[in-house]
Design an enzyme around this catalytic site. Sequence first.
Site, mmCIF file in Angstrom:
data_model
loop_
_atom_site.group_PDB
_atom_site.id
_atom_site.type_symbol
_atom_site.label_atom_id
_atom_site.label_comp_id
_atom_site.label_asym_id
_atom_site.label_seq_id
_atom_site.Cartn_x
_atom_site.Cartn_y
_atom_site.Cartn_z
ATOM 1 N N ASN A 12 35.858 -30.202 49.683
ATOM 2 C CA ASN A 12 36.852 -31.163 49.221
ATOM 3 C C ASN A 12 38.190 -30.475 48.961
ATOM 4 O O ASN A 12 38.238 -29.323 48.527
ATOM 5 C CB ASN A 12 36.361 -31.886 47.958
ATOM 6 C CG ASN A 12 36.858 -31.244 46.679
ATOM 7 O OD1 ASN A 12 37.994 -31.471 46.245
ATOM 8 N ND2 ASN A 12 36.011 -30.415 46.068
ATOM 9 N N PHE A 69 43.090 -33.358 42.743
ATOM 10 C CA PHE A 69 43.192 -34.029 41.438
ATOM 11 C C PHE A 69 43.781 -35.433 41.559
ATOM 12 O O PHE A 69 44.680 -35.820 40.802
ATOM 13 C CB PHE A 69 44.047 -33.212 40.469
ATOM 14 C CG PHE A 69 43.451 -31.923 39.982
ATOM 15 C CD1 PHE A 69 42.128 -31.589 40.224
ATOM 16 C CD2 PHE A 69 44.224 -31.017 39.276
ATOM 17 C CE1 PHE A 69 41.596 -30.387 39.774
ATOM 18 C CE2 PHE A 69 43.703 -29.812 38.812
ATOM 19 C CZ PHE A 69 42.386 -29.500 39.062
ATOM 20 N N ASN A 76 40.425 -27.110 33.124
ATOM 21 C CA ASN A 76 40.126 -26.711 34.498
ATOM 22 C C ASN A 76 41.283 -25.851 35.017
ATOM 23 O O ASN A 76 42.380 -26.355 35.237
ATOM 24 C CB ASN A 76 39.951 -27.962 35.365
ATOM 25 C CG ASN A 76 39.528 -27.640 36.795
ATOM 26 O OD1 ASN A 76 39.504 -26.479 37.208
ATOM 27 N ND2 ASN A 76 39.217 -28.670 37.553
ATOM 28 N N SER A 127 40.184 -25.018 40.090
ATOM 29 C CA SER A 127 40.155 -25.755 41.359
ATOM 30 C C SER A 127 41.021 -25.027 42.389
ATOM 31 O O SER A 127 42.119 -24.577 42.066
ATOM 32 C CB SER A 127 40.695 -27.174 41.173
ATOM 33 O OG SER A 127 40.902 -27.795 42.425
ATOM 34 N N ASN A 182 42.458 -26.475 44.862
ATOM 35 C CA ASN A 182 43.236 -27.481 45.575
ATOM 36 C C ASN A 182 44.580 -27.836 44.942
ATOM 37 O O ASN A 182 45.255 -28.741 45.414
ATOM 38 C CB ASN A 182 42.392 -28.757 45.728
ATOM 39 C CG ASN A 182 41.118 -28.497 46.500
ATOM 40 O OD1 ASN A 182 41.133 -27.811 47.512
ATOM 41 N ND2 ASN A 182 39.999 -29.009 46.009
ATOM 42 N N THR A 183 44.953 -27.142 43.878
ATOM 43 C CA THR A 183 46.277 -27.291 43.275
ATOM 44 C C THR A 183 46.969 -25.941 43.352
ATOM 45 O O THR A 183 46.475 -24.958 42.785
ATOM 46 C CB THR A 183 46.174 -27.746 41.808
ATOM 47 O OG1 THR A 183 45.577 -29.048 41.772
ATOM 48 C CG2 THR A 183 47.546 -27.817 41.161
ATOM 49 N N LYS A 200 36.585 -23.988 32.421
ATOM 50 C CA LYS A 200 35.783 -23.950 33.652
ATOM 51 C C LYS A 200 36.349 -22.905 34.591
ATOM 52 O O LYS A 200 37.547 -22.901 34.877
ATOM 53 C CB LYS A 200 35.799 -25.321 34.326
ATOM 54 C CG LYS A 200 34.860 -25.443 35.536
ATOM 55 C CD LYS A 200 34.750 -26.883 35.987
ATOM 56 C CE LYS A 200 33.710 -27.062 37.092
ATOM 57 N NZ LYS A 200 33.522 -28.478 37.452
ATOM 58 N N ASN A 236 33.055 -23.680 39.148
ATOM 59 C CA ASN A 236 33.713 -24.658 39.997
ATOM 60 C C ASN A 236 33.305 -24.424 41.459
ATOM 61 O O ASN A 236 32.370 -23.666 41.732
ATOM 62 C CB ASN A 236 35.237 -24.553 39.818
ATOM 63 C CG ASN A 236 35.964 -25.863 40.017
ATOM 64 O OD1 ASN A 236 35.643 -26.636 40.909
ATOM 65 N ND2 ASN A 236 36.963 -26.126 39.186
#
Length: 341
Positions: free
Chosen positions: A114, A118, A178, A181, A183-184, A215, A244
């Site tokens: 994925n 967010f 968080n 991730s 993806n940011t 996390k 994660n």
Amino acid sequence: MYPFIFRTVFARMDAERAHHLVVPVIRLLGVRPFAAIVRAVTKPDPSLRTEALGLVFDSPFGVAAGFDKNVRMTAGLHALGFGHVEVGTVTAIAQDGNPKPRLFRLVADRALVNRMGFNNDGAAAVAARLVAARRRHPRAVIGVNIGKSRVVDVADATEDYLVSARLLAPLADYLVVNVSSPNTPGLRGLQAVETLRPLLSAVRAAAGTTPLLVKIAPDLPDDEVEAVSRLAVDLDLAGLIATNTTISRDGLVSDPARIEAAGVGGLSGAPLKGRSLEVLRIVRAAVPAEFCVIAAGGVETAADVRERLDAGATLVQGYSAFIYRGPLWARQINRGLAASR
């Protein structure tokens, strides 16, 4: 029945579209009288009752952040037998996330890729839904996972997190920062201890009496996992979530062309099992016995959950296997756990 439905229906759809199709079904399961009927079939055995974070969980097994981003399905997921639901990731500013398509299945690996970015309705909207969820379903344990708004510069991340913390901590059973991730842009850089300490200190103060956790990513080197674990204890956090998604693609058996087509993003599911278990053991060895450690990553079966609990996890979360195993997944896990006691 579900494997046939998955192969013939869901597997042929875009993964995100399939997810959106099941949302209203799960929401319906949380509404009377359906909730009581479903819960009668899925309610965890009393032997699974777990106390952690000053809370009581019907089962140590819950839903990881990412499945219910906007507090739309908490009641239905509770009815299906999950011991808690972690919603989010929620950002201070509502955002659409990354361009579609952004969610992909690697069926041969029982995995997902994925790069959602967010996508969520923002902290204010989520706060309003939490108020309603608390009123309608007070027994459900709901954690809230917060992240950095994409439009906010990394240098201003702390203030951005504080907006979400102030709105959501009073309504959450626990709060998760968080910083892991993939993806940011720039987010994972916040895991460095020198930048993480002031961020967590500020959010800890804003969270008040709400338990705060952080996390982390499975891609951190072992020494950095230890350092973040010690930092969490030093700052008097309530716990840590390991882990994660990963940016690694090692060991996958899916067609390389399919993996390449999925592209960049966080990999979750079965391939993450080994590393997430390693990180769990590193974390547990670095923190006191009473410190809450939530294990996530590669959890599919009751045996997987039992392995995490035996390795020192206080609670366990899953997400990706829900897609492959279907609506009775939590019941299967809980029954297996009860039988293994």
